[in-house]
Design a protein around this motif. Structure first.
Motif: not given
Length: 83
Positions: A11-12, A15-16, A19, A35, A38, A42
């Motif tokens: 997911k991180n 998400g990045k 973004e 964001r 992400s 985390q």
């Protein structure tokens, strides 16, 4: 690594990437959603790490884990019955 850590890292990364796509296209909606995704990744990854550490501690020191569980149960019981 356990399931939560792997899913959180995935997911991180997604998400990045989302973004970065939002930055590239100047789209605030994608940027914000990336964001948030992400950050959620985390948190999930850190949760998985905590669970993994607790599992390792319980396996290595079962008596210590039992003492901690008993203490937490006693304190919660005392707080609940105090009313």
């Amino acid at each position: 690594m356990f399931k939560n850590q792997i899913e959180g890292e995935t997911k991180n990364a997604v998400g990045k990437a989302q973004e970065a796509y939002g930055d590239f296209t100047d789209d605030n909606e994608h940027r914000t959603e990336g964001r948030l995704r992400s950050a959620a990744g985390q948190v999930q990854s850190q949760y998985g790490e905590v669970v993994d550490n607790a599992r390792e501690f319980t396996v290595k020191q079962p008596v210590g884990a039992l003492a901690i569980a008993a203490t937490v149960g006693f304190v919660l019981g005392a707080l609940i019955t105090r009313r």
